[in-house]
Write an enzyme that holds these catalytic residues in place. Structure first.
Site, PDB file in Angstrom:
ATOM      1  N   SER A 106       0.793  -1.235   0.000  1.00 33.76           N
ATOM      2  CA  SER A 106       0.000   0.000   0.000  1.00 33.76           C
ATOM      3  C   SER A 106       0.822   1.280   0.000  1.00 33.76           C
ATOM      4  CB  SER A 106      -0.952   0.014   1.202  1.00 33.76           C
ATOM      5  OG  SER A 106      -2.044  -0.844   0.988  1.00 33.76           O
ATOM      6  N   LYS A 137       0.004   3.758  -2.598  1.00 34.21           N
ATOM      7  CA  LYS A 137      -1.033   4.783  -2.439  1.00 34.21           C
ATOM      8  C   LYS A 137      -0.465   6.175  -2.207  1.00 34.21           C
ATOM      9  CE  LYS A 137      -4.727   1.819  -0.602  1.00 34.21           C
ATOM     10  NZ  LYS A 137      -4.055   0.621  -0.050  1.00 34.21           N
ATOM     11  N   SER A 176      -5.734   3.704   4.706  1.00 37.02           N
ATOM     12  CA  SER A 176      -5.203   2.994   3.547  1.00 37.02           C
ATOM     13  C   SER A 176      -6.308   2.286   2.755  1.00 37.02           C
ATOM     14  CB  SER A 176      -4.143   1.977   3.995  1.00 37.02           C
ATOM     15  OG  SER A 176      -3.434   1.462   2.905  1.00 37.02           O
TER      16      SER A 176
END
Length: 386
Positions: free
Chosen positions: A66, A69, A126
């Site tokens: 993640s 992101k 997230s």
């Protein structure tokens, strides 16, 4: 055989010279560290000087989960900066976005959410579903948005990164590295809006139906590490546990990156260890602040008699604590500046040396346009003097 040996020696000398050119003096202290970083890859980066204080396999191509992101967040923030989005912009969700697995805020399909709520869900929790919803809103589809992500990575010099989605979920041909993650976070933290959410420990999103989803920041360091005010976690079976975090103490801001730790606690511990090492052993000495005038220079044939001059960039010199090396600044400047001259014109340079060695050259500019003195101005001055 003798020629081959001589050629080999020459190659070694050239390689040594080239490496000493590539790596800054700060990197030399890495040999003195007792850091035991078990993660696959790591990097400690000083934001002001852009010096690397510690690295381990920092350009190795690895999945970063993640932490992908961070690029999604950056592109959203840039859309807000350029006026294409506001925090109040309503985003229509799709079944595709609401069906994302992994970490999410459980958005409903075919309804509208405020950009602020989706952005908050991405930064704090997230959220994969919020990421895809924003990607679809900005570019029409996640695939098109990913194209923008790769373009931005190239623009930032992230040469060891390629994106396949906007979430960090496992995907073929998707990879990044510790170095590029540090570059990316250093861009994200330039945005004030980001810090409105990155420092929140717990919050909630209220859905259009009235349903509520609690949010807990995945980056525990913002609560437990003094000075940490942002970052991004990542965790998949493929990537292991990852973390890119930023912390500021006094005038020093560091970015610490861990990729491929064995477990969540290890990534936080090793990221903290890197921060501790950096703050304990180094300090930044501000050499130039681009907002502060260096001095004034006379103006020749201008409507004003003198003008302030500035460096065209901020510059700090990273030094090991206790280092008594002398910092010297030499200027190459004209005696005066002739009008007319446009704002932003480079009029000279500053040469910064440490212990006799040149470390940086910085352009010196004027920020204000200089208008030429007219005949009427001359006449008015004569009358005033009389």
């Amino acid at each position: 055989m003798k020629k081959i040996i001589i050629f080999g020696i020459m190659l070694c000398i050239l390689a040594t010279t080239f490496c000493s050119y590539l790596f800054s003096p700060a990197l030399c202290v890495m040999a003195d560290t007792n850091l035991d970083i078990t993660a696959k890859s790591a990097l400690l980066f000083d934001v002001a000087s852009k010096e690397v204080l510690y690295e381990k396999n920092s350009t190795e191509h690895l999945p970063v989960a993640s932490m992908v992101k961070m690029m999604t967040i950056l592109l959203i923030l840039e859309e807000i900066d350029n006026g294409s989005l506001t925090l109040d912009t309503m985003v229509s969700t799709t079944e595709n976005a609401s069906g994302m697995g992994g970490s999410q805020i459980f958005i409903d399909p075919f309804v509208e959410y405020r950009t602020e709520d989706l952005l908050k869900g991405i930064i704090i929790a997230s959220a994969n579903d919020a990421s895809v919803a924003m990607a679809e809103h900005i570019s029409g589809s996640e695939k098109t948005f990913v194209g923008k992500m790769n373009e931005k990575a190239k623009e930032l010099g992230m040469v060891d990164t390629h994106y396949s989605n906007c979430t960090g979920l496992p995907a073929p041909e998707q990879y990044s590295c510790a170095k590029d993650s540090a570059i990316l976070l250093s861009e994200v933290i330039k945005h004030d809006i980001y810090h409105n959410y990155s420092t929140i420990w717990m919050d909630e999103v209220v859905h259009p139906s009235g349903r509520k989803t609690g949010l807990v920041n995945t980056n525990r360091l913002i609560r437990y590490y003094d000075g940490c005010d942002g970052g991004k976690t990542g965790s998949t079976n493929e990537a292991g546990c990852c973390l890119s975090a930023s912390a500021k103490r006094g005038d020093m801001r560091l970015i610490s990156v861990i990729v491929g730790a064995n477990n969540s606690q290890t990534r936080f511990n090793e990221c903290s260890s890197l921060f501790n090492y950096g703050f304990a052993n180094f300090e930044n000495k501000t050499v130039f602040n681009s907002d502060l005038a260096i001095k004034t220079l006379p103006v020749n044939k201008g409507k004003i008699d003198e003008v302030e001059i500035y460096s065209n960039q901020d510059f700090s010199l990273l030094m090991k604590k206790g280092d008594k090396s002398e910092i010297e600044i030499n200027y190459e400047l004209p005696e005066s500046i002739k009008a007319p001259t446009e704002a932003g014109t480079v009029i000279g340079k500053a040469i910064i040396s440490k212990s006799g060695n040149v470390v940086k050259e910085i352009e010196i500019i004027i920020k204000d346009a200089l208008e030429k003195l007219s005949y009427k101005d001359c006449l008015d001055r004569i009358i005033d003097a009389f």
